[in-house]
Structure formats: C-alpha cells, structure tokens
Design an enzyme around this catalytic site. Structure first.
Site, PDB file in Angstrom:
ATOM      1  CG  HIS A  33      27.008  42.109  39.687  1.00  0.00           C
ATOM      2  ND1 HIS A  33      27.827  41.174  40.274  1.00  0.00           N
ATOM      3  CD2 HIS A  33      27.815  43.155  39.370  1.00  0.00           C
ATOM      4  CE1 HIS A  33      29.076  41.635  40.312  1.00  0.00           C
ATOM      5  NE2 HIS A  33      29.098  42.835  39.759  1.00  0.00           N
ATOM      6  CG  HIS A  77      30.011  43.538  35.248  1.00  0.00           C
ATOM      7  ND1 HIS A  77      31.072  42.672  35.346  1.00  0.00           N
ATOM      8  CD2 HIS A  77      29.846  44.063  36.487  1.00  0.00           C
ATOM      9  CE1 HIS A  77      31.511  42.665  36.592  1.00  0.00           C
ATOM     10  NE2 HIS A  77      30.793  43.509  37.303  1.00  0.00           N
ATOM     11  CD  GLU A  78      27.487  47.025  37.112  1.00  0.00           C
ATOM     12  OE1 GLU A  78      27.178  46.528  38.204  1.00  0.00           O
ATOM     13  OE2 GLU A  78      28.658  47.308  36.794  1.00  0.00           O
ATOM     14  CG  MET A  85      26.051  50.075  42.970  1.00  0.00           C
ATOM     15  SD  MET A  85      27.392  48.970  43.523  1.00  0.00           S
ATOM     16  CE  MET A  85      26.429  47.765  44.415  1.00  0.00           C
ATOM     17  CG  ASN A 122      22.426  50.031  43.603  1.00  0.00           C
ATOM     18  OD1 ASN A 122      23.244  49.873  44.493  1.00  0.00           O
ATOM     19  ND2 ASN A 122      22.548  50.982  42.689  1.00  0.00           N
ATOM     20  CD  GLU A 139      32.271  42.980  41.400  1.00  0.00           C
ATOM     21  OE1 GLU A 139      32.135  42.858  40.169  1.00  0.00           O
ATOM     22  OE2 GLU A 139      31.462  43.637  42.095  1.00  0.00           O
TER      23      GLU A 139
END
Ligand code: B3K
Ligand code: ZN
Length: 878
Positions: A308, A304-305, A270, A272, A327
């Site tokens: 983001h 990927h994270e 995730m 965050n 995504e």
C-alpha cells in the site's frame, strides 16, 4: 457515544473538490490516564476558484471542542458553530491561515476502536475510513493531502515508546516523569493514514537497504514478551520490500518502517504511512501456536500493507467510491507476491476458492454492489470481498488482456503520472490505455456493473474443426446496475490425448484469439479451431481468467479426462472440484444418497497418490466442498440437513474406496523427528497428511487414531487439524472432550490460540452446538470487547456452521441476532461485519427463510442501532 442512523446517503455524483486546501498539519497530543488532549494546527487556504464567502466546514465525530484559535487569536464565538460532528468557521481570510483546534478525548472509553483508543494499556489509532474526525475536527476526506508534524507527550512509565508517521525527530524529557517525541512525515497524505501508538512495547529490529542504497530501520513492536514471535513477519516484510522493487520498481521512501501488533483491532491491519498497525493475529507466530494458514496469512497481510505504500499511500483515492483503486490493486499485488514466493497454481486455487466462497454470494445476494459503488450510507460496510477480491480480479484481467509487458508499462505510467495524487479509476485505466494504445472503455464496465456474469460454452467437433460457441449473460441483481456485454478474457487450451496442449489455429471470427486467450467482447461469438489431428478436450477459463460462472456443456468423459490430463494444474483442480460439487448439489436436492460416480472417486484417490504433484495441490484437489459452498451450488430452497447428509455420504464413499492408498500416502509423507519448517513445501505435506487423516477417520468410524494424532502433534497445524476432526466427526466421544480440555489447559493464556478453541467448537455441525455456543458466550474468557474473540465465536458459528446457524427452528438466527445487538452497542463496525452472515437467507427453504426474516426484522426494529448495523440489515432485508 454511538453514531445512530440518520439515513443519509452519500453519492459519487455529488463529488465536489474541497473548497479549502490543507497543506500542513501540526499536532501536539498529550496522553494521560483517562484522557488525551489534542491540539491540531491546520495550515490552510481557500482553494483556487472557490467562493470567498464559503465557510470552512470541518468533520467531527463525537468530539468535544476545548478552544479554537485563528492565527493565534481566539476565534470570536459569533464566527463559528460547533457540534460533536461539525465545526463551521466563517469569514476566513483570503490568504493562508493557521487554525488551531483543541479537543479532549477519552481513549479508554472508545470501544468502537475507531479514532484514538487504548488496547491492553497501549494507545493506538485507527483512522480509515473516517476515524481521524474522532480525534480532531478536520477535512476528513482522502483528497485533502498534507504533511504532518506530530509531537507526542506521555508518562515515560506508561509509554516509553512514542510512535507516529514518518521519520523520528527530536525527543526528550519533560520532567515530572513525562517525555516527548516528535515525528515528521514529509510525504503529503490524507488524514485516514494518520497514526500514533504509545505504550510499553517490546521490539524486534532489523535493517534494509533499498535498491538505490537508502538504509531503512525496520521495527516490529509487540506487547511485552512477544517480540520473538514476530520473526517470520519481519522476514516476510523484507521479502516484500525486495519483491516490490524487482517486480514493480517500487522502493521504500522513509528512514524507518514500523509495525505495531495490537490485540484489539477491528480488521486485519492498517497501512498508515510508515507506521502500520496490525491485529496481532497477523504478526505473532510460533510453530506451537500458529497454523500453516496463519503463517500464510501473516505473509500476505504484511506484504499487502507494505505494498500500500505505493498503491494507496503515494497514490491515494480521490474519494471512497474509488476504494478498489487501492484495495483491488493491492490485493492483486499481494496475490502475485505469494504466487512468486510459494506455488503459483496453489495460490491461484486458494484465491479462486476464496472468491467463490466470499465474493460470489455477495455478488449474487442482497448486499450486491459494483466494484466501484455509486452510493453508500456507511463506508466501513464497503470493505467487502467485491471491492477487494473482485477488484483484484479486474486488475488480473487487465494483465491478461494487455500481456505482461503492456501491464507493466501501464503500472509504470500510473506511478509516474499520479505519484502524490488522489486518483480515480478513470485515471488508473487511462494509464493502461495510453501506455498500450488500447481502448478500455468496454473493460471499464466491470467497475460499474454488479453481479457475476454467466459464461456459457458449447462445443462441437467435426472433420478436424472444433467450434466453440460462447455466450455471456449478466442478470440484473440487487444493485440494479447495467447488463451490457463486457470484455471477458478467456484463457484456454486444447488438450490432446497425450496430455499435451495441441496447437490451436483459430480461424478469423467474431471473437479475437490472441495466443491462449479468447477475447469475448460481444454477447455471443463462435471461435473455430481448424486443422486438428484429433478431437481435443477443451480446457476453458484456465486459471480462472475472468470472475464468471462457467456453464460448460462438456461430457463427463472429457471432464474426467481433464481431471487427470490437463497440463494446467488449475484446470485439473477445477474439473475435479466441479464434478464433486455437482454430485453433492444433485444429492442435496434429491435428498437421497446416490453413490458417487466410481470414476470420480477413483480420480480423487489417484490424485492423492500422484507423486509428481506437489502435496499442497493434491490436498486442494481432494478437498470436499464445504456445506456453504454446496448450498451456493444448490442456489434455492436449500435444506442444510440434506446438504450435510450428502456431504457426509460422499466423504464416507471416498474414504472407503481410498482407505488403503490414503494410509500409504499419509505414512510416506511423515517425517518423524524433523524440526518444524514453515516453508510452503513442509506446509503442503502437512495439508495433505491432514486431509487424508480426515478421510481415514471417516473410514475408521473411530476416533482412536485421530486422538493419537492429536497427542503426537508437535505443531499447531497438526494439533488443530486433529482436534477439528475429532470435534466435527466424533462430537460425543470421550476422546473429543479430552482433546478439547487438554487444548484449553495448554493454551488458556494465549488469546490467539484460545480464539481457535472457541471457533473449533462453534463450527461443529451437530444440533447440540447451539447449547455449546450459548455456554461459550458465558465462558469467563469470552468477551465482546475484543473483536477477534467476538468473531471467533459468533463468526465461527454464523459463517462456519451452516447446519446449526440455519436450524429449522430459527434458534441459530435468534441467538446470533441477540449477540449482534449487544455487540452493536460496543463496536458497530464489527457487529455490521458479522451481520453479513445472514446475506444468503433467501436461498433457504421457506421455513428457514421465514425464521431468518423474522430474526432480521426483529433486530432491525430495535431502537438505537448504529448506522453500520442498520445499513447492513436494511439492505439484507430489501
Ligand atoms: N485499508 C485497511 C482497511 C481499513 C478498513 C476500514 N474499515 C486495511 C487494508 O485493506 O489494507
Ligand atoms: Zn488494503
């Protein structure tokens, strides 16, 4: 407390901007054994133009309100209404106000793993998509962006480490064994990006300096004693940071970047803000415990994270219908990173293989939905292959259509124009249209129309002219969306007899040709290439330039030639894999063991030995399609026994023909005594050696040499490969029992390896596996409370074992349905995800279809199912 289904449907067309704006949030979270007290102060105001009489309606989920203050005064109970899932406050002032909300939580009892929970003693959070409302009442929607200041308090003993988003602020002692830490996040963010972690953690630290000179402290936190296993993840993080600066001009924007590895986690990881929380599977690696696939997975997920941070965090989604905005784009970015870091062709083949295995069945079955859905009941069920993988394909098509420079110009404009926004797909596409002066209206249909278009290709050649006739067709599926012709970019090459691309001179026609791309924008079009000195072999849809089902009427001779000659490595792979797939499909349908075309077998064997090709690519080229893949090619009335038989025959046929060559190649690739390297080249050699080992074990029909390979393995890739071959091909051999036993004894204390042990046995395509999984579900190390373990056994069985999950007597379905019902009571999200393994039930022969329907209907009729599971079951059944 489980959220049961209320049947409520959320629609994109109902979107309204929020009536209130929250500019800043202050939180004080006191963690104790058994409970947590959360005090949240919302600095809010009415949105411009909003109705002054409108009350503030905050979302909650299973919350207990302790107290409520407005500008420091207790709110009169007559002015608010509260339930576990809603707090409504009326008569709010016209000027900015501060609302203080106190809630009490029980993180230890949170088995859903959404909101604040405790995993192995560590407090952590998961808020996307709607977990923040399980911590406090809030406008829990992605278009409400606020800065956050978070103060954490806990016993120093239980939680020496206290982390939240942003930059660290003040910290200190509180007496009585307690301490505190403050975190400030200066970047306005939606609540789904909130996170906290507290506990006893080890750390691996490093530093990074951004292109413009900002020093960043990097840290990866793990459970005690495991920080040394985070070294590869740290390296992948630093490489991601450099890559994003170079490729997209995106720099990191805080003083610290923290990652925490957690053992109980519903998904991979995730993003965050400044505090990524990971399933420990995507952080912890060691040669002895992790396979090359695990290394590649860690690299991808870390990237990927991290990516983001720009695509998702700095520019977020206006609402959850826009999920692919962050995504799909971020998957495209991580795919490009892996392609640059490893091998572009190998990465593209792996992505396409994954797309066809996961997204195509979704797009062609009852769970079909457009890349931008227009309605949902449970948003967590929309973190799908369609949103992620097909979403990435759409971005890739955009890059193909606009070219490298046009695409980069569009991305630059997107970052410049929307930094700090909660954006939509329209905003995104407008940036590319504006930056390149291109009309993308037709392209936008890809986001609206669900399903996999068919692309029919026919060709004719005469007098130096090749006519390529193209036709697109999109059938209406479960989603019921439109079927208009779309803009399909088709990359191609005309391959000459010498194995080089010929010059293509297209005559002006219905479809535009730009370099090596045909733009098909109508239902049908012909493209004519003139002045050709010989009849070329048409290599079409190179690199899978559009997510379509290709129906190319091409002679077997041309396809076999392309399998050897195509200068495009992807084209060679596709020729081989399609020829083999079709042979397996036909044999499965006929239920007979017609021998494979010897020319195809020869091409496969020659490929394995072609030294000029990188070993990883050779391994992909000789891979035999899996049973589910063959089932998808069969399409209707699938008989998994026939599929299994056809596949086994094909393996034996290739193995016998190639035995000598395979042995020689395998021996030549051995590097005895070499220390383990996790690099792509070393991994590629292992992949090819293990692919060959599988064929050789089939040729031998004897487990001895595979058992030897198992004993000799000095890394998890080789050990797992040998153990899988033993278990799958020789399920009854004493060597297999011995290998599984040794594996268990060596790794029983290592949860990530033990997951592999469960999966390995659940995937054995042998009727007795049903008894094995029954026993494994009673094994002392099995638990439904840990999502990785549940996925390892139930997911391994239901998605990785077509032959036994789809047993004719329906026992596979019933066993799975029973486990899902149990799991749903603990963790609905994971149960719902695993339930998608039923999605292709209608493609099986009538007996199995009926058994599946009965099992699904029985489960769907159980009382008290979660909204998550009901939603999947209902859609699967309709
Ligand atoms: N954004 C998260 C996934 C959240 C899933 C919520 N059910 C990880 C990712 O895609 O990067
Ligand atoms: Zn993501």
């Amino acid at each position: 407390m489980l959220r049961t289904d209320d049947g409520q449907v959320i629609r994109l067309s109902d979107y309204r901007p929020p009536a209130f704006r929250i500019r800043h949030v202050e939180m004080r979270i006191a963690l104790h054994d058994g409970h947590a007290d959360v005090e949240t102060t919302i600095h809010a105001e009415r949105a411009e133009g909003a109705d002054p009489a409108e009350p503030l309606v905050l979302d909650g989920d299973a919350l207990r309100l302790v107290s409520l203050h407005l500008d420091d005064a207790a709110v009169d109970p007559a002015r608010f209404e509260v339930s576990p899932d809603r707090l409504t406050v009326r008569d709010l002032p016209a000027v900015p106000f501060a609302l203080r909300i106190s809630t009490r939580l029980e993180p230890e009892k949170n088995t859903e793993l959404m909101g604040l929970y405790r995993s192995n003693g560590i407090w952590c959070t998961q808020c996307e998509a709607e977990g923040f409302r399980r911590i406090t009442y809030f406008l829990d929607r992605p278009d409400v962006l606020a800065t956050y200041r978070v103060r954490l308090e806990a016993d120093r003993d239980a939680a020496p480490i206290l982390l939240s988003n942003g930059n660290p602020g003040e910290s200190g002692d509180l007496g009585g064994g307690r301490h505190f830490a403050v975190w400030d996040d200066p970047h306005p963010k939606p609540s789904y990006l909130f996170a906290l972690v507290a506990g006893r953690l080890d750390v691996l630290e490093d530093t990074f300096r951004t292109a413009s000179g900002r020093p960043v402290d990097l840290a990866i936190y793990t459970e005690p004693g495991l920080a040394d296993r985070a070294a590869y993840a740290m390296d992948a993080l630093k490489r991601s940071m450099v890559w994003d600066e170079r490729r997209f001009g995106c720099e990191y924007d805080l003083d610290v970047f923290n990652i925490v590895a957690i053992s109980d986690f519903n998904m991979g990881a995730m993003e965050n803000k400044g505090l990524n929380v990971f399933n420990h599977k995507y952080v912890l690696l060691a040669p002895d415990t992790a396979t090359d696939g695990d290394y590649a997975g860690v690299e991808t997920v870390i990237a990927h994270e991290y990516f983001h941070n720009w695509t998702g965090n700095r520019i977020t989604c206006r609402d959850w219908f826009q999920l692919c905005l962050k995504e799909g784009l971020t998957v495209y970015r991580d795919q490009e990173f892996s392609a640059d870091e490893r091998s572009r062709t190998v990465k593209r083949i792996a992505s396409v293989h994954g797309l066809k295995a996961q997204q195509f069945p979704e797009d062609q079955g009852p769970l079909q939905h457009p890349v931008r859905p227009t309605q949902y009941r449970e948003i967590n069920n929309f973190y799908t292959a369609t949103i992620y993988e097909k979403g990435a394909e759409l971005v890739r098509m955009l890059a193909t259509i606009l070219g490298e420079n046009g695409f980069r110009a569009g991305m630059d404009l997107y970052f410049a124009r929307h930094d700090g926004d909660a954006a939509t797909i329209e905003d995104f596409l407008r940036c590319f249209a504006d930056a390149t002066d291109t009309d993308l209206q037709q392209f936008a249909l890809w986001y609206e129309q669900a399903g996999t278009p068919d692309l029919e290709v026919r060709e004719s050649y005469a007098d130096g002219r090749l006519t390529v006739s193209l036709r697109q067709n999109l059938a209406k599926g479960a989603a019921g969306t439109g079927t208009e012709p779309m803009h399909i970019p088709i990359r191609f090459g005309l391959v000459g007899g010498n194995g080089a691309d010929m010059d293509a001179n297209p005559l002006a026609g219905a479809a535009e040709v730009e370099g090596d791309v045909i733009h098909l924008v109508t239902a049908e079009a012909d493209v004519v290439f003139a002045g050709l000195s010989e009849r070329p072999r048409l290599s079409i849809l190179r690199d899978f330039s559009a997510p379509v089902t290709l129906r190319h009427e091409q002679s077997r001779e041309d396809r076999l030639a392309l399998a050897r000659l195509d200068p495009n490595g992807f084209g060679r792979w596709r020729a081989l894999t399609d020829l083999l797939g079709e042979a397996l499909r036909d044999a499965s349908v006929a239920g007979s063991s017609a021998p494979l075309d010897p020319r195809l077998v020869e091409a496969l064997v020659d490929c394995a030995a072609e030294e000029a090709l990188e070993p990883a690519l050779r391994a992909q080229m000789i891979a035999v399609p899996g049973e589910s893949e063959i089932g998808r090619l069969v399409g209707t009335n699938v008989d998994p026994e026939a599929v299994h038989g056809a596949r086994e025959d094909a393996i034996r046929c290739v193995a016998k023909a190639g035995e000598r060559a395979f042995r020689a190649v395998r021996d030549a690739l051995a590097r005895p005594g070499e220390t383990f390297g996790a690099d792509a080249a070393s991994a590629g050699r292992r992949a090819l050696r293990n692919a060959l080992l599988m064929f050789l074990s089939a040729a031998d029909e004897d487990p001895a040499s595979t058992f030897e390979a198992f004993l000799a393995a000095d890394n998890m890739t080789d050990r797992m490969a040998a153990a899988t071959i033993l278990a799958h091909r020789f399920p009854d051999a004493p060597e297999t029992a011995e290998a599984l036993d040794r594996f268990y004894r060596a790794f029983e204390a290592d949860p990530l390896v033990l997951d592999k042990w469960f999966t390995l046995q659940a995937t054995v395509p042998h009727p007795a596996t049903l008894d094995t999984v029954r026993e494994l579900a009673r094994h002392p190390k099995f638990t439904l409370a840990n999502p990785n373990r549940a996925r390892a056994l139930i997911g391994g069985f239901a998605t990785g074992n077509q032959r036994v999950f789809h047993r004719a007597d329906g026992e596979g379905y019933r066993w799975t349905a029973e486990r899902l019902e149990e799991l749903d009571r603990l963790n609905p999200q994971t149960a719902a995800r695993l339930a998608t393994s039923f999605r292709s039930w209608r493609s099986f022969e009538p007996g199995r279809r009926e058994q599946a329907r009965l099992a699904l209907a029985d489960l769907a009729g159980r009382p008290g199912l979660s909204r998550d599971l009901s939603d999947i079951l209902d859609r699967t059944l309709t």
